[in-house]
Design a protein around this motif. Sequence first.
Motif, PDB file in Angstrom:
ATOM      1  N   LEU A  18      -3.557  -0.232   6.659  1.00  0.00           N
ATOM      2  CA  LEU A  18      -2.094  -0.270   6.540  1.00  0.00           C
ATOM      3  C   LEU A  18      -1.639   0.689   5.451  1.00  0.00           C
ATOM      4  O   LEU A  18      -2.251   0.786   4.378  1.00  0.00           O
ATOM      5  CB  LEU A  18      -1.639  -1.694   6.214  1.00  0.00           C
ATOM      6  N   GLN A  19      -0.528   1.371   5.721  1.00  0.00           N
ATOM      7  CA  GLN A  19      -0.014   2.362   4.768  1.00  0.00           C
ATOM      8  C   GLN A  19       1.390   1.972   4.328  1.00  0.00           C
ATOM      9  O   GLN A  19       2.197   1.487   5.133  1.00  0.00           O
ATOM     10  CB  GLN A  19       0.007   3.752   5.418  1.00  0.00           C
ATOM     11  N   TRP A  20       1.693   2.233   3.039  1.00  0.00           N
ATOM     12  CA  TRP A  20       2.968   1.838   2.444  1.00  0.00           C
ATOM     13  C   TRP A  20       3.684   3.051   1.881  1.00  0.00           C
ATOM     14  O   TRP A  20       3.045   4.038   1.472  1.00  0.00           O
ATOM     15  CB  TRP A  20       2.752   0.793   1.342  1.00  0.00           C
ATOM     16  N   ARG A  21       4.986   3.004   1.840  1.00  0.00           N
ATOM     17  CA  ARG A  21       5.790   4.127   1.350  1.00  0.00           C
ATOM     18  C   ARG A  21       5.711   4.289  -0.160  1.00  0.00           C
ATOM     19  O   ARG A  21       6.006   5.343  -0.706  1.00  0.00           O
ATOM     20  CB  ARG A  21       7.255   3.940   1.761  1.00  0.00           C
ATOM     21  N   ARG A  22       5.324   3.248  -0.831  1.00  0.00           N
ATOM     22  CA  ARG A  22       5.224   3.270  -2.305  1.00  0.00           C
ATOM     23  C   ARG A  22       4.218   2.214  -2.733  1.00  0.00           C
ATOM     24  O   ARG A  22       3.705   1.445  -1.914  1.00  0.00           O
ATOM     25  CB  ARG A  22       6.589   2.983  -2.942  1.00  0.00           C
ATOM     26  N   ALA A  23       3.936   2.182  -4.028  1.00  0.00           N
ATOM     27  CA  ALA A  23       3.044   1.154  -4.568  1.00  0.00           C
ATOM     28  C   ALA A  23       3.719  -0.212  -4.455  1.00  0.00           C
ATOM     29  O   ALA A  23       4.951  -0.325  -4.615  1.00  0.00           O
ATOM     30  CB  ALA A  23       2.713   1.466  -6.026  1.00  0.00           C
ATOM     31  N   LEU A  24       2.940  -1.232  -4.152  1.00  0.00           N
ATOM     32  CA  LEU A  24       3.488  -2.570  -3.935  1.00  0.00           C
ATOM     33  C   LEU A  24       3.757  -3.279  -5.250  1.00  0.00           C
ATOM     34  O   LEU A  24       2.997  -3.153  -6.227  1.00  0.00           O
ATOM     35  CB  LEU A  24       2.517  -3.406  -3.092  1.00  0.00           C
ATOM     36  N   TRP A  25       4.862  -4.053  -5.279  1.00  0.00           N
ATOM     37  CA  TRP A  25       5.152  -4.898  -6.423  1.00  0.00           C
ATOM     38  C   TRP A  25       4.302  -6.168  -6.369  1.00  0.00           C
ATOM     39  O   TRP A  25       3.640  -6.437  -5.374  1.00  0.00           O
ATOM     40  CB  TRP A  25       6.636  -5.268  -6.459  1.00  0.00           C
ATOM     41  N   LEU A  26       4.363  -6.950  -7.451  1.00  0.00           N
ATOM     42  CA  LEU A  26       3.499  -8.122  -7.561  1.00  0.00           C
ATOM     43  C   LEU A  26       3.734  -9.107  -6.416  1.00  0.00           C
ATOM     44  O   LEU A  26       2.784  -9.599  -5.797  1.00  0.00           O
ATOM     45  CB  LEU A  26       3.730  -8.829  -8.910  1.00  0.00           C
ATOM     46  N   TRP A  27       5.009  -9.406  -6.096  1.00  0.00           N
ATOM     47  CA  TRP A  27       5.295 -10.371  -5.033  1.00  0.00           C
ATOM     48  C   TRP A  27       4.888  -9.821  -3.658  1.00  0.00           C
ATOM     49  O   TRP A  27       4.531 -10.566  -2.771  1.00  0.00           O
ATOM     50  CB  TRP A  27       6.777 -10.749  -5.043  1.00  0.00           C
ATOM     51  N   GLU A  28       4.908  -8.474  -3.532  1.00  0.00           N
ATOM     52  CA  GLU A  28       4.448  -7.871  -2.288  1.00  0.00           C
ATOM     53  C   GLU A  28       2.929  -7.923  -2.183  1.00  0.00           C
ATOM     54  O   GLU A  28       2.370  -8.068  -1.093  1.00  0.00           O
ATOM     55  CB  GLU A  28       4.942  -6.423  -2.207  1.00  0.00           C
ATOM     56  N   GLU A  29       2.253  -7.795  -3.329  1.00  0.00           N
ATOM     57  CA  GLU A  29       0.791  -7.938  -3.352  1.00  0.00           C
ATOM     58  C   GLU A  29       0.382  -9.351  -2.913  1.00  0.00           C
ATOM     59  O   GLU A  29      -0.622  -9.535  -2.225  1.00  0.00           O
ATOM     60  CB  GLU A  29       0.258  -7.659  -4.758  1.00  0.00           C
TER      61      GLU A  29
END
Length: 372
Positions: free
Chosen positions: A185-196
């Motif tokens: 999976l690829q993301w547009r930016r680094a994930l925040w803590l709640w997204e992690e």
Amino acid sequence: MYYLNLFKMPKAVVTKITSLQSRFFWGKSDGTKGMSIVSWSLIQKPKSQGGLGVRDLVLKNAALLFKWWWRFDKEECPLWKRVVCSCNKLDSKKGLEKQQMKNTRSLWNTIGNLRFSEAELFSIFYEGMQLQLGDGTRTLFWNNVWMKDGRLRDRFPNLYRVAVDKACTISDCSFWDGYVWRWGLQWRRALWLWEEQELSELQTGLTKVGIRQSEVDKLIWKHDKEGNFSVKSFLNVLYKNKNLGQEPNMFNFYNNLWRSLVPPRVEIFVWFVILERVNTKDKLVRCGILPTSEITCVICGKAPESVHHLFFTCEYAWKLWGSALRFWNILWVWAGDPRQCFESWIHGANRKGEKEDWMTTFFCCNLVSVET
């Protein structure tokens, strides 16, 4: 029924047919309207859910029309589908929910626009469709239902918002690394803590997913053991989701009530007794039809006439029950209300042959009690 399978029924027709059904149940012999003793919504519920099984025409019509949705998405490209796609400029490789339908009253446009005209029913239908994973080439990772708890875009909205490709298939975002299936999976930016935290939950669920390279993805109906859509299974789902107020929903007795041991009219009469929906004197007094002075039992004249008294505890009714119990050589004490009486009676005999005769005794005693 043929027309219900193709056309959406006008409201005026629904109202007229429902009126005729209601008059059949509650109408008097002279054609005038009688007193309804059970809510119409309860009569429309399936027998397995405590009702009489008189189907709701609107739901029946919608279920028949949604079957065309199922066939359009399920079947590859039969002749009928090619004709429909040619006449309505549709893409046979895409599901109906992904295509724009004209706002006209033509046959197929009416079926295609059910997702708007019957939005609530459509959401239940769409949630019931699930893709059985094969090689992952036809299943959209975020937008299709291929895991038990619904679409991933709805379960993990924060991850969906930052996903690079929101329309990717499972095969697009995963690959074989030797004999191990890995997710990329690829993301547009680094994930925040709640997204992690969401990603961790997602990865836990993905570890249980099995990819079968030798099979293609297959559409299944998750409310059927064989995975096939049927009008009956869809209606059962609709009735389970439908709010029918304070009426009884599920009873333990329905399997033993509708067994064709006695004529249907006797089964229906006992159904009224169990629900305490019989016009006994206590009910007529509450409705203001009879004065309070006339509430006593019409048979024994010693106690207020309720359903429980008239059919179970009246001295004349009890003589009848006593004769039946002496025949079976069983001692018995009635429970608190008619439903509990019936539920306790169910367990009175264990052998199959005896149980049928035992249950028939209950029906017969109820019928004879009121005729006496």
